[in-house]
Design a protein around this motif. Structure first.
Motif, short mmCIF file in Angstrom:
data_model
loop_
_atom_site.label_atom_id
_atom_site.label_comp_id
_atom_site.label_asym_id
_atom_site.label_seq_id
_atom_site.Cartn_x
_atom_site.Cartn_y
_atom_site.Cartn_z
N ILE A 114 0.69 -1.61 0.06
CA ILE A 114 0.08 0.16 -0.15
C ILE A 114 1.36 1.36 -0.11
O ILE A 114 0.65 1.85 -0.74
N THR A 115 1.80 0.98 0.55
CA THR A 115 2.95 2.13 0.99
C THR A 115 3.06 2.82 -0.43
O THR A 115 3.90 3.98 -1.51
N ALA A 116 3.81 1.60 -1.14
CA ALA A 116 5.41 1.97 -2.63
C ALA A 116 3.31 2.57 -3.79
O ALA A 116 3.64 3.47 -3.92
N SER A 117 1.87 2.05 -3.53
CA SER A 117 2.09 2.60 -4.67
C SER A 117 1.25 4.09 -4.38
O SER A 117 1.39 4.82 -5.29
N MET A 118 0.95 4.52 -2.81
CA MET A 118 1.56 5.39 -2.67
C MET A 118 2.12 6.46 -3.47
O MET A 118 2.70 7.55 -3.89
N LEU A 119 4.02 5.74 -2.87
CA LEU A 119 4.89 6.73 -3.34
C LEU A 119 4.67 6.42 -4.82
O LEU A 119 5.27 7.53 -5.49
N VAL A 120 4.35 5.61 -5.87
CA VAL A 120 4.73 6.01 -7.53
C VAL A 120 3.26 6.58 -7.69
O VAL A 120 3.68 7.29 -8.92
N ASN A 121 2.50 6.43 -7.07
CA ASN A 121 1.51 7.46 -7.65
C ASN A 121 1.47 8.77 -7.64
O ASN A 121 1.62 9.23 -8.47
N GLU A 122 2.23 9.42 -6.74
CA GLU A 122 2.44 10.55 -6.20
C GLU A 122 4.42 11.25 -6.57
O GLU A 122 4.11 11.97 -6.84
N GLY A 123 5.13 10.09 -7.29
CA GLY A 123 5.89 10.42 -8.27
C GLY A 123 6.86 10.89 -7.40
O GLY A 123 8.48 10.82 -7.62
N ALA A 124 6.57 10.55 -5.85
CA ALA A 124 7.97 10.21 -5.40
C ALA A 124 8.84 8.70 -4.97
O ALA A 124 10.01 9.21 -4.55
N ALA A 125 8.96 8.26 -6.02
CA ALA A 125 9.84 6.92 -5.97
C ALA A 125 9.38 5.83 -7.07
O ALA A 125 8.28 5.88 -7.28
N MET A 141 -7.75 -5.73 4.28
CA MET A 141 -6.61 -6.12 3.67
C MET A 141 -7.04 -6.00 2.95
O MET A 141 -6.58 -6.30 1.07
N LEU A 142 -8.13 -7.23 2.31
CA LEU A 142 -8.91 -7.41 0.73
C LEU A 142 -9.27 -6.87 0.55
O LEU A 142 -8.51 -6.76 -0.94
N SER A 143 -9.78 -5.64 0.73
CA SER A 143 -10.03 -4.39 0.04
C SER A 143 -10.07 -4.05 -0.81
O SER A 143 -9.18 -3.11 -2.22
N ALA A 144 -8.62 -3.25 0.22
CA ALA A 144 -7.02 -2.59 -0.60
C ALA A 144 -6.71 -3.41 -1.83
O ALA A 144 -6.18 -2.67 -2.73
N TYR A 145 -6.21 -4.73 -1.67
CA TYR A 145 -5.89 -5.41 -2.54
C TYR A 145 -6.14 -6.03 -3.09
O TYR A 145 -6.10 -5.52 -4.37
N GLN A 146 -7.45 -5.44 -3.61
CA GLN A 146 -8.61 -5.58 -5.13
C GLN A 146 -8.29 -3.85 -5.63
O GLN A 146 -8.36 -4.28 -6.86
N ALA A 147 -8.24 -3.05 -4.63
CA ALA A 147 -8.55 -2.06 -4.76
C ALA A 147 -6.93 -1.68 -6.30
O ALA A 147 -6.88 -1.08 -7.73
#
Length: 587
Positions: A312-323, A430-436
């Motif tokens: 989940i944290t990795a997805s934020m970083l990529v989406n924000e262009g921070a990593a 957690m199931l819902s987050a991974y579904q997204a």
């Protein structure tokens, strides 16, 4: 003169007789008018009450079925056998050879006892305890075969009252979700929360009986029609549910785990194809399960998820262009942050040169903290809220928890939340987050109930079609591709790989917080995965709570692989045809 006197006396007597006759007739006429006209309604009602018997017409409670229409809960008719003590006595019975025999009360109750497994003495006592009573219970809840056998005895003062009895043909399969009905009505699970769909409305009928208490043929009249309950269709696949329950139960016993949870979500629509708990209640034998496990802990049990949160944290970083997948970071084994926090990895190591992909593959707490805090705490908090943490899922299952997501993190929490500590979630969240993430960043509401169909065919309770784009499709695809490295190059690669398929997964081992603060020696271990990685169709997560034999995510890996393999086979998912991007993990 004497003759005239006698004639006059005769006329007086005749007149008196006539007057008395008219008086008597008048009394009868008045009485007749009073009975037939003035008080007719009252007498009719009283008479009807004495000879007309009102009985309920029991309507069946609605069925609960799986996604394929397989019955998980239904109602069957059982019969309470009652007697009319004031009418009980000898009666004549025509035998098969045409002869007539007399049957005593003792003989009659002895025959009933033989059919029902009760004792004749108990039944005789019930019949004779109050000879003036019109009702006495003899035997409760006999099945249809026993009812027919008792009826064929031809005992005129015996009556059968139909009752609805709830049965669960699949037993413990989906028992954690279906729930159960008790003597006081719906008690747990969907039986309780979806009662508005399943509940029936009993009807009423009356019949007349003679002085001997025997029902008069053709006298039954329905005064209120019975309305059956609706059919509740779930998204759950019974056969897959059985398989998942068996898989986690076997491993939980082997690990000595306190409990376990596993779920399968169809990515495209958020449908729960299986959601298993161990231990799981059997609705046919509720007392065989401890009370804390009557429902589904997948919705009610809150825990710190550990490293499966890193995706989940990795997805934020990529989406924000921070990593990006190739962002470089030098990772020490222990990191003392400038603001006073202390982060360590699960195993000691020197400085490692990992990319973000490598941090995920190696499940580095330090690396994820260093990269995760490139985003401000408020930004990360907002993302977690969007993913659904801190609030119940749209299912709103009985006893569902919201988790714990503080809006203001202290210094240590600011780092801990990047790798799944310092925040409590439910398994369903957690199931819902991974579904997204698997669905191109678009979260579809997690769904357990597919529909409710009323007896007239009206369909309601259809799933919500609302969606939320949490991250971009590109960021989601990139996150899934990075998670492939956990399966292709991580330390559990051999236990997570499925030949022919690209699998994306994340392992997690979380410390269990103590009630007094801090952490003890218990752990919660998980594997969360998506397949096929290039075109995600299913999410599978497996979690074991407080295993004693093996306290790392290696305990969950074999079960994850077994369940995901079964899912891919059951739904005939085509194998992968091209390799993954193979992002570098080191530099």
């Amino acid at each position: 003169m004497e003759t005239v006197t006698r004639q006059r006396a005769s006329r007086r007597r005749l007149a008196i007789a006539i007057l008395m006759t008219f008086a008597i007739v008048g009394v009868f006429v008045v009485r007749l008018v009073d009975i037939q006209i003035v008080k007719a309604a009252d007498f009719n009602t009283e008479s009807f009450d004495k000879r007309a018997i009102e009985t309920p017409v029991v309507a069946p409670r609605g069925e609960i079925v799986d996604t394929n229409g397989v019955v998980l809960a239904d109602s069957v008719t059982r019969y309470d056998i009652t007697a009319s003590p004031r009418n009980a006595g000898e009666f004549n019975r025509r035998e098969d050879d045409g002869s007539i025999s007399k049957v005593t009360v003792l003989q009659a109750v002895t025959e009933i006892a033989a059919l029902t497994g009760t004792t004749a003495n108990d039944l005789l006592l019930a019949v004779t305890a109050d000879p003036t009573s019109d009702w006495a219970m003899l035997v409760k809840g006999v099945d249809i075969e026993t009812f027919r056998a008792i009826r064929d005895l031809g005992i005129p003062w015996i009556y059968a009252q139909p009752q609805q009895h709830r049965t669960y043909p699949a037993g413990a399969v989906a028992g954690n979700l279906v729930g159960f009905v008790g003597t006081d009505g719906p008690q747990n699970g969907l039986e309780a929360t979806e009662d508005s769909c399943l509940a029936s409305v009993d009807g009423v009928s009356t019949y007349e009986r003679g002085a001997d208490g025997v029902r008069l043929p053709g006298s039954t009249v329905t005064t209120r029609e019975a309305v059956p309950g609706g059919t509740l269709q779930l998204t759950i696949d019974r056969d897959l549910q059985w398989y998942v329950q068996q898989a986690i139960a076997e491993q939980a016993v082997a690990l000595g785990a306190e409990s376990a949870m596993a779920g399968v979500v169809r990515v495209s629509d958020g449908h729960l194809m299986a959601l298993a708990d161990y231990p799981a209640v059997d609705p046919n034998n509720v007392n065989g399960t401890d009370i804390p496990f009557y429902g589904s802990r997948a919705f009610s049990y809150m825990f710190e998820p550990g490293s499966i949160m890193k995706a989940i944290t990795a997805s934020m970083l990529v989406n924000e262009g921070a990593a990006s997948p190739t962002t470089r970071v030098t990772v020490p084994g222990i990191w003392h942050t400038p603001d006073g926090a202390r982060i360590r990895d699960s195993a000691p190591h020197g400085d490692m040169r990992w990319t973000l992909t490598g941090v995920l593959e190696q499940s580095s707490n330090v690396g994820m903290s260093m990269l995760g805090t490139r985003l401000k705490a408020g930004v990360r908090y907002d993302y977690l809220r969007k993913y659904g943490f801190g609030e119940a899922t749209p299912i709103h299952f009985q006893g569902e928890a919201s988790g714990i997501l503080a809006s203001n993190w202290n210094t240590q929490q600011n780092y801990d939340t990047t790798y799944g500590q310092g925040v409590s979630v439910t398994f369903a969240q957690m199931l819902s987050a991974y579904q997204a993430i698997a669905n191109g960043g678009k979260q579809v509401p997690l769904t357990l109930v597919e529909s409710c169909t009323a007896p007239d065919g009206t369909v309601t309770s259809t799933p919500s079609t609302d969606t939320e784009q949490i991250i971009t499709p590109k960021a989601a695809a990139t996150t899934v591709a990075m998670l492939e490295s956990v399966v292709t190059g991580g330390w559990l690669s051999s236990q997570l790989s499925i030949p022919g398929y690209r699998i994306a997964a994340k392992t997690g081992t979380a410390e269990v917080a103590l009630p007094t603060g801090g952490y003890g020696n218990d752990f919660i271990v998980s594997v969360a995965g998506i397949a096929p990685a290039e075109n995600p169709e299913y999410v599978v997560i497996v979690t074991y709570v407080k295993p004693h034999i093996m306290k790392s995510s290696a305990a969950a890996a074999p079960t994850f692989r077994k369940i995901m393999t079964q899912v891919l086979k059951t739904y005939r998912v085509p194998p992968s045809t091209k390799p993954g991007p193979g992002y570098p993990t080191t530099w």
